[in-house]
Enzyme design. Structure first.
Site, PDB file in Angstrom:
ATOM      1  N   ASN A   9     -41.113 -11.425 -14.751  1.00  0.00           N
ATOM      2  CA  ASN A   9     -40.428 -10.322 -14.076  1.00  0.00           C
ATOM      3  C   ASN A   9     -41.362  -9.104 -13.979  1.00  0.00           C
ATOM      4  O   ASN A   9     -41.734  -8.493 -14.973  1.00  0.00           O
ATOM      5  CB  ASN A   9     -39.159  -9.995 -14.888  1.00  0.00           C
ATOM      6  N   ASP A  70     -35.593 -10.869 -24.753  1.00  0.00           N
ATOM      7  CA  ASP A  70     -34.351 -11.357 -24.168  1.00  0.00           C
ATOM      8  C   ASP A  70     -33.428 -10.156 -24.116  1.00  0.00           C
ATOM      9  O   ASP A  70     -33.361  -9.375 -25.065  1.00  0.00           O
ATOM     10  CB  ASP A  70     -33.735 -12.487 -24.992  1.00  0.00           C
ATOM     11  N   HIS A 185     -33.070   0.155 -23.598  1.00  0.00           N
ATOM     12  CA  HIS A 185     -33.066  -0.860 -24.645  1.00  0.00           C
ATOM     13  C   HIS A 185     -34.451  -1.484 -24.823  1.00  0.00           C
ATOM     14  O   HIS A 185     -34.958  -1.625 -25.926  1.00  0.00           O
ATOM     15  CB  HIS A 185     -32.033  -1.931 -24.278  1.00  0.00           C
TER      16      HIS A 185
HETATM   17  P1  IMP Z   1     -33.715 -12.096 -19.408  1.00  0.00           P
HETATM   18  O1  IMP Z   1     -34.764 -11.900 -18.372  1.00  0.00           O
HETATM   19  O2  IMP Z   1     -33.469 -13.487 -19.799  1.00  0.00           O
HETATM   20  O3  IMP Z   1     -33.916 -11.177 -20.580  1.00  0.00           O
HETATM   21  O4  IMP Z   1     -32.349 -11.695 -18.695  1.00  0.00           O
HETATM   22  C1  IMP Z   1     -31.930 -10.420 -18.733  1.00  0.00           C
HETATM   23  C2  IMP Z   1     -30.894 -10.176 -17.670  1.00  0.00           C
HETATM   24  O5  IMP Z   1     -30.100  -9.079 -18.143  1.00  0.00           O
HETATM   25  C3  IMP Z   1     -31.526  -9.717 -16.377  1.00  0.00           C
HETATM   26  O6  IMP Z   1     -31.667 -10.735 -15.465  1.00  0.00           O
HETATM   27  C4  IMP Z   1     -30.541  -8.675 -15.911  1.00  0.00           C
HETATM   28  O7  IMP Z   1     -29.496  -9.306 -15.266  1.00  0.00           O
HETATM   29  C5  IMP Z   1     -29.997  -8.094 -17.191  1.00  0.00           C
HETATM   30  N1  IMP Z   1     -30.788  -6.927 -17.613  1.00  0.00           N
HETATM   31  C6  IMP Z   1     -31.617  -6.830 -18.686  1.00  0.00           C
HETATM   32  N2  IMP Z   1     -32.197  -5.624 -18.747  1.00  0.00           N
HETATM   33  C7  IMP Z   1     -31.743  -4.945 -17.679  1.00  0.00           C
HETATM   34  C8  IMP Z   1     -32.002  -3.624 -17.195  1.00  0.00           C
HETATM   35  O8  IMP Z   1     -32.794  -2.847 -17.723  1.00  0.00           O
HETATM   36  N3  IMP Z   1     -31.346  -3.287 -16.067  1.00  0.00           N
HETATM   37  C9  IMP Z   1     -30.489  -4.108 -15.430  1.00  0.00           C
HETATM   38  N4  IMP Z   1     -30.223  -5.348 -15.818  1.00  0.00           N
HETATM   39  C10 IMP Z   1     -30.841  -5.766 -16.953  1.00  0.00           C
END
Ligand code: IMP
Length: 202
Positions: A9, A70, A185
């Site tokens: 990302n 995560d 966060h």
């Molecule tokens: P990860 O990439 O598996 O950690 O998934 C985290 C998911 O949580 C992301 O795809 C978003 O949908 C949501 N998320 C996490 N951090 C943020 C943020 O800072 N802004 C908005 N959505 C977030």
């Protein structure tokens, strides 16, 4: 040694580089390091999932310090959902416009005091020492706010346009990059990890 962050990302990489940039060490994404793994995040907590990802990438890159995160949105009125399922909520391929509208619908009629929510992030670090021992650390951060009543703002990603931040009276997607990093966060968890790296690892 390099720090390899286990994410594809670009939004996250930008935040990560801004925060870890002043460490005297190269910070690259796993893609830039030539490692690409699709790990099943089947843990029950953010901490477990971050560790699952970091361990998998560390196996491929044993000479590097591997970090993984995560994160997700925890909504109290929905018993903590979407939580660890935030990325998968309504399917990976569903647009965030649709996901965000669905959450606003689920919360329609929910009074203001019960709309509390937070973004949570766990960062895991895994490295293999010269003698083959594995070192692991996990840090956590939270960004408190509530679910608003509309979709607002152009910045950020994911659930930012429905996440209202009361102390600045703005939606998270209206915050500048710097404003978000200061209170987010991921910012909090990364700053804690940076201290651990500085004091114990580098
Ligand atoms: P990860 O990439 O598996 O950690 O998934 C985290 C998911 O949580 C992301 O795809 C978003 O949908 C949501 N998320 C996490 N951090 C943020 C943020 O800072 N802004 C908005 N959505 C977030």
């Amino acid at each position: 040694m390099r720090i390899v962050f286990a994410t594809g990302n670009e939004h996250k990489m930008k935040e990560i580089r801004a925060i870890l940039g002043d460490l005297d060490i190269e910070v690259i994404s796993m893609k830039e390091a030539g490692a690409d793994v699709d790990v099943e995040e089947n843990g029950e907590t953010f901490e477990e999932n971050a560790l699952i990802k970091a361990r998998a990438v560390s196996k491929l890159l044993p000479d590097d310090i591997v970090l993984a995160d995560d994160s997700g949105l925890v909504i109290d009125a929905l018993n903590g959902e979407p939580g660890v399922h935030s990325a998968r909520f309504m399917g990976h391929d569903t647009s965030y416009d649709i996901k965000n509208k669905a959450i606003l619908d689920k919360l329609s009629g929910v009074e203001e005091e019960k709309r509390s929510a937070r973004f949570v992030c766990a960062i895991a670090m895994v490295l293999t020492t010269k003698c083959g021992r594995t070192e692991e650390r996990v840090t956590k951060g939270a960004f408190e706010g509530c679910i608003g009543y509309e979709i607002k703002g152009e910045n950020g990603f994911g659930y930012d346009p429905i996440f209202y931040v009361p102390d600045v009276e703005k939606y998270s997607a209206e915050l500048s990059f710097e404003e978000k990093n200061e209170r987010s966060h991921r910012g909090e968890a990364l700053r804690k990890m940076k201290e651990i790296l500085r004091e114990e690892i580098l």
